[in-house]
Motif scaffolding. Sequence first.
Motif, PDB file in Angstrom:
ATOM      1  N   ARG A  30       0.918  -1.181   0.085  1.00  0.00           N
ATOM      2  CA  ARG A  30      -0.052  -0.038   0.061  1.00  0.00           C
ATOM      3  C   ARG A  30       0.734   1.322   0.084  1.00  0.00           C
ATOM      4  O   ARG A  30       0.378   2.338  -0.345  1.00  0.00           O
ATOM      5  N   THR A  31       2.257   1.139   0.317  1.00  0.00           N
ATOM      6  CA  THR A  31       2.843   2.254   0.341  1.00  0.00           C
ATOM      7  C   THR A  31       3.794   2.529  -0.971  1.00  0.00           C
ATOM      8  O   THR A  31       4.456   3.405  -1.123  1.00  0.00           O
ATOM      9  N   TYR A  32       3.280   1.891  -2.123  1.00  0.00           N
ATOM     10  CA  TYR A  32       3.776   1.935  -3.253  1.00  0.00           C
ATOM     11  C   TYR A  32       2.775   2.448  -4.418  1.00  0.00           C
ATOM     12  O   TYR A  32       1.599   2.050  -4.255  1.00  0.00           O
ATOM     13  N   HIS A  33       3.135   3.368  -5.136  1.00  0.00           N
ATOM     14  CA  HIS A  33       2.597   3.663  -6.441  1.00  0.00           C
ATOM     15  C   HIS A  33       2.650   2.707  -7.468  1.00  0.00           C
ATOM     16  O   HIS A  33       3.735   2.159  -7.698  1.00  0.00           O
ATOM     17  N   GLU A  46       6.291   2.372 -23.107  1.00  0.00           N
ATOM     18  CA  GLU A  46       5.768   3.484 -22.883  1.00  0.00           C
ATOM     19  C   GLU A  46       4.627   3.447 -21.612  1.00  0.00           C
ATOM     20  O   GLU A  46       4.238   2.442 -21.238  1.00  0.00           O
ATOM     21  N   PHE A  47       4.520   4.521 -20.932  1.00  0.00           N
ATOM     22  CA  PHE A  47       3.484   4.680 -19.783  1.00  0.00           C
ATOM     23  C   PHE A  47       2.013   4.334 -20.202  1.00  0.00           C
ATOM     24  O   PHE A  47       1.614   4.818 -21.526  1.00  0.00           O
ATOM     25  N   VAL A  48       1.333   3.456 -19.465  1.00  0.00           N
ATOM     26  CA  VAL A  48      -0.174   3.229 -19.780  1.00  0.00           C
ATOM     27  C   VAL A  48      -0.710   3.807 -18.877  1.00  0.00           C
ATOM     28  O   VAL A  48      -1.758   4.630 -18.904  1.00  0.00           O
ATOM     29  N   ALA A  49      -0.529   3.553 -17.463  1.00  0.00           N
ATOM     30  CA  ALA A  49      -1.447   4.060 -16.258  1.00  0.00           C
ATOM     31  C   ALA A  49      -0.770   3.730 -14.966  1.00  0.00           C
ATOM     32  O   ALA A  49       0.270   3.144 -14.796  1.00  0.00           O
ATOM     33  N   ILE A  50      -1.397   4.610 -14.164  1.00  0.00           N
ATOM     34  CA  ILE A  50      -0.917   4.546 -12.810  1.00  0.00           C
ATOM     35  C   ILE A  50      -1.875   4.807 -11.614  1.00  0.00           C
ATOM     36  O   ILE A  50      -2.913   5.480 -11.941  1.00  0.00           O
ATOM     37  N   ARG A  51      -1.575   3.866 -10.596  1.00  0.00           N
ATOM     38  CA  ARG A  51      -2.743   4.273  -9.282  1.00  0.00           C
ATOM     39  C   ARG A  51      -1.964   4.486  -8.070  1.00  0.00           C
ATOM     40  O   ARG A  51      -0.946   3.678  -7.922  1.00  0.00           O
ATOM     41  N   TYR A  52      -2.082   5.891  -7.928  1.00  0.00           N
ATOM     42  CA  TYR A  52      -1.170   6.223  -6.644  1.00  0.00           C
ATOM     43  C   TYR A  52      -1.692   5.557  -5.582  1.00  0.00           C
ATOM     44  O   TYR A  52      -3.008   4.994  -5.275  1.00  0.00           O
ATOM     45  N   ALA A  53      -0.917   5.666  -4.203  1.00  0.00           N
ATOM     46  CA  ALA A  53      -1.105   4.970  -3.256  1.00  0.00           C
ATOM     47  C   ALA A  53      -2.320   5.365  -2.351  1.00  0.00           C
ATOM     48  O   ALA A  53      -2.947   4.915  -1.658  1.00  0.00           O
ATOM     49  N   ILE A  54      -2.426   6.949  -2.613  1.00  0.00           N
ATOM     50  CA  ILE A  54      -3.670   7.475  -2.211  1.00  0.00           C
ATOM     51  C   ILE A  54      -5.002   7.235  -2.975  1.00  0.00           C
ATOM     52  O   ILE A  54      -6.036   7.469  -2.360  1.00  0.00           O
ATOM     53  N   ILE A  69      -7.375   1.107 -14.395  1.00  0.00           N
ATOM     54  CA  ILE A  69      -6.424   0.351 -13.347  1.00  0.00           C
ATOM     55  C   ILE A  69      -6.932   0.465 -11.795  1.00  0.00           C
ATOM     56  O   ILE A  69      -7.655   1.377 -11.534  1.00  0.00           O
ATOM     57  N   SER A  70      -6.763  -0.736 -11.409  1.00  0.00           N
ATOM     58  CA  SER A  70      -7.455  -0.553  -9.845  1.00  0.00           C
ATOM     59  C   SER A  70      -6.428  -1.269  -9.032  1.00  0.00           C
ATOM     60  O   SER A  70      -5.343  -2.135  -9.434  1.00  0.00           O
ATOM     61  N   ARG A  71      -6.567  -1.493  -7.803  1.00  0.00           N
ATOM     62  CA  ARG A  71      -5.689  -2.233  -6.845  1.00  0.00           C
ATOM     63  C   ARG A  71      -6.486  -2.535  -5.654  1.00  0.00           C
ATOM     64  O   ARG A  71      -7.311  -2.096  -5.170  1.00  0.00           O
ATOM     65  N   ASP A  72      -5.937  -3.788  -5.223  1.00  0.00           N
ATOM     66  CA  ASP A  72      -6.798  -4.521  -4.090  1.00  0.00           C
ATOM     67  C   ASP A  72      -5.272  -4.602  -3.097  1.00  0.00           C
ATOM     68  O   ASP A  72      -4.452  -5.524  -3.067  1.00  0.00           O
ATOM     69  N   ASN A  73      -5.317  -3.782  -2.101  1.00  0.00           N
ATOM     70  CA  ASN A  73      -4.220  -3.811  -1.250  1.00  0.00           C
ATOM     71  C   ASN A  73      -4.233  -4.842  -0.314  1.00  0.00           C
ATOM     72  O   ASN A  73      -3.105  -5.426   0.321  1.00  0.00           O
TER      73      ASN A  73
END
Length: 130
Positions: A30-33, A46-54, A69-73
Amino acid sequence: QVQLVESGGGLVQAGGSLRLSCAASERTFRTYHMGWFRQAPGKEREFVAIRYAIGSTDYADSVKGRFTISRDNAKNTVYLQMNSLKPEDTAVYYCAAATASGSSRYRIADSSRQGNYDYWGQGTQVTVSS
């Protein structure tokens, strides 16, 4: 050392969908982008997407409105849902992690710059047929 393992790539027809997953070994996930990049044959990564830690997100113009882009911490996993795929989306897709600390605690000044990411996965191939 954070290990990243991508999965979910494959062959799909134009207009189809795929969901990529990237599992991280780090308990402090959870402390990583978390970002996604891609590299097509003969082209630069090339860059596609980013999900920031916040929780906020950024996307490349070429995928806006089609990729999410989504994340499940809880699962230490980041996802890339790709809809309305086009042949030009064909590439090896890489997951990357950037430490969220200091001046980059909330955002990265240039999320498309590969040098801002500390860890990379091995990549997963996505092929979109016309």
